[in-house]
Design a protein around this motif. Structure first.
Motif, PDB file in Angstrom:
ATOM      1  N   GLN A   9       0.869  -1.258  -0.033  1.00  0.00           N
ATOM      2  CA  GLN A   9       0.059  -0.002   0.051  1.00  0.00           C
ATOM      3  C   GLN A   9       1.043   1.321   0.221  1.00  0.00           C
ATOM      4  OE1 GLN A   9      -2.951   0.512   3.246  1.00  0.00           O
ATOM      5  NE2 GLN A   9      -4.214   1.366   1.733  1.00  0.00           N
ATOM      6  N   LYS A  10       2.041   1.329   0.648  1.00  0.00           N
ATOM      7  CA  LYS A  10       2.845   2.382   0.691  1.00  0.00           C
ATOM      8  C   LYS A  10       3.466   2.859  -0.633  1.00  0.00           C
ATOM      9  CE  LYS A  10       7.191   3.916   3.128  1.00  0.00           C
ATOM     10  NZ  LYS A  10       7.947   3.646   4.313  1.00  0.00           N
ATOM     11  N   GLU A  11       3.840   1.603  -1.031  1.00  0.00           N
ATOM     12  CA  GLU A  11       4.681   1.628  -2.464  1.00  0.00           C
ATOM     13  C   GLU A  11       3.550   2.262  -3.575  1.00  0.00           C
ATOM     14  OE1 GLU A  11       8.002  -1.556  -1.310  1.00  0.00           O
ATOM     15  OE2 GLU A  11       6.289  -2.121  -2.613  1.00  0.00           O
ATOM     16  N   ILE A  12       2.325   1.743  -3.488  1.00  0.00           N
ATOM     17  CA  ILE A  12       1.308   2.162  -4.464  1.00  0.00           C
ATOM     18  C   ILE A  12       1.139   3.721  -4.190  1.00  0.00           C
ATOM     19  CG2 ILE A  12      -1.185   1.908  -5.007  1.00  0.00           C
ATOM     20  CD1 ILE A  12      -1.248  -1.132  -4.343  1.00  0.00           C
ATOM     21  N   GLN A  13       0.803   4.118  -2.856  1.00  0.00           N
ATOM     22  CA  GLN A  13       0.554   5.417  -2.856  1.00  0.00           C
ATOM     23  C   GLN A  13       1.507   6.315  -3.037  1.00  0.00           C
ATOM     24  OE1 GLN A  13      -0.768   5.008   1.450  1.00  0.00           O
ATOM     25  NE2 GLN A  13      -2.918   4.754   0.708  1.00  0.00           N
ATOM     26  N   GLY A  14       2.951   5.996  -2.999  1.00  0.00           N
ATOM     27  CA  GLY A  14       3.952   6.681  -3.039  1.00  0.00           C
ATOM     28  C   GLY A  14       4.286   7.081  -4.360  1.00  0.00           C
TER      29      GLY A  14
END
Length: 379
Positions: A9-14
């Motif tokens: 999720q963090k990598e998608i949102q970033g």
């Protein structure tokens, strides 16, 4: 109990912020890249080959036509997995080649072997390596062969820690599209701001993706035209691998889907329409979408890019305020497969960071034995 979804999720949102970082990196490296590529692109009869494995191969699928249009050189997307088994069918000895490798880790057995085979088969070969891992084997190769190879190392944030490629895919795709443009990079800053805004707009609909993922569907079809077909292919893989194969996915072009593949639609199918920014193309796409909505299965869909159309049975529409021939729009479209895959993975009680319960797939492919290619077949 082990926590789930620490990285995905963090990598998608970033990604919207990451794309700006990639752009700034390319600005800082522009002189070096130009110094390496300019004399190569002036070689008559040069062929450009875009290559990678899995998602990295789909970067080539999505960028092939745009790179060919920008450079005027014959450009082909050929997966490393095809080159390793059949180099004689894809590599031409008497044609100079610029071999562009896309690699998150740079350690895939097929990626490393493909570079070697290109050097063995082609009399004049150059390598542009776009990667996310500074200690990967491909970066080491470029440093050892600096006269004919250049490695673009992307920001550390692009080196995904989760199994699925997210920021690494969009960063490598953005890089190759910008590198081969004829105009000065600085003039592209406004477009980078636009795709970052589009990415944020898609991310703002996450709660809707979560609700859609909770619905009962086990087939998803992603459709795209031209460069968007490569994005449809990446989206189909992303959802399928993040759900450990529990959701079967397919990709196709809008027109191609009419010629037989449409038979896959049943009452448990979700359609995802990646609509083109080109009005002429959109006419063909919308005709098919309306035809499917009028079919016997009351097929639900997600529609991306254009304003909401009546009669499509849409459970989500995202208007990205597209302009004609907006080439970089394919970058944010990729988030659709990522978000749908992540939330469906969670709905199935899987861990998006490592969804393969059997261990059948891994972050870096293992178990591939590379065999020496017979000298007699190289002659």
């Amino acid at each position: 109990m082990q926590k789930k979804n620490i990285y995905t999720q963090k990598e998608i949102q970033g990604q919207p912020l990451l794309w700006k970082s990639v752009f700034d990196l390319l600005i800082s490296k522009q002189q070096d890249i130009t110094k390496f590529l300019s004399p190569i692109l002036e070689i008559p009869d040069l062929q450009i080959v875009l290559s990678g494995a899995g998602s990295s191969a789909f970067i080539g699928d999505a960028s092939q036509g745009l790179v060919q249009q920008a450079t005027g050189h014959s450009t082909r997307a050929i997966a490393t997995t095809d080159i390793v088994t059949h180099p004689q069918l894809f590599l031409q000895k008497d044609k100079p080649v610029l071999f562009v490798s896309f690699a998150r880790s740079g350690n895939s057995p097929e990626s490393v072997e493909s570079v070697k085979l290109v050097d063995d088969f082609c009399q004049e070969a150059f390598h542009l390596i776009i990667t996310c891992n500074e200690v990967g084997k491909l970066v080491k190769y470029a440093r050892q062969h600096s006269k004919k190879a250049y490695a673009l190392l992307l920001p550390e944030e692009a080196h995904d820690k989760s199994l699925a490629m997210t920021g690494s895919f969009t960063s490598m795709l953005l890089s190759v599209l910008l590198i081969f443009r004829k105009n000065k990079l600085e003039s592209d800053r406004e477009e980078i701001e636009k795709i970052s805004w589009q990415g944020i707009k898609i991310l703002e609909t996450q709660e809707l993706f979560k609700k859609i993922a909770a619905k009962n569907f086990n087939r998803v079809v992603f459709l795209g035209s031209g460069p968007m077909l490569g994005i449809a292919r990446e989206c189909h893989l992303k959802l399928q691998e993040l759900t450990d194969g529990q959701v079967i996915c397919k990709h196709d072009s809008f027109l191609g889907f009419r010629h037989g593949p449409r038979a896959v639609i049943d009452e448990n199918t979700l359609m995802v329409y990646l609509f083109s920014p080109v009005d002429h193309v959109y006419k063909y796409e919308l005709d098919l979408a309306k035809s499917i909505s009028e079919g016997p299965h009351n097929t639900k869909c997600i529609s991306i890019g254009r304003g909401k159309e009546e009669g499509l049975n849409s459970c989500l529409n995202i208007d990205l305020k597209l302009e004609q021939n907006e080439e970089l729009a394919i970058i944010p479209y990729t988030l659709i497969g990522q978000l749908l895959g992540m939330y469906k993975s969670l709905a199935l009680n899987l861990d998006p960071d490592n969804p393969s319960t059997s261990g059948a797939i891994s972050r870096v492919v293992e178990g591939v034995i590379i065999y020496d290619y017979p000298k007699t077949l190289q002659e």
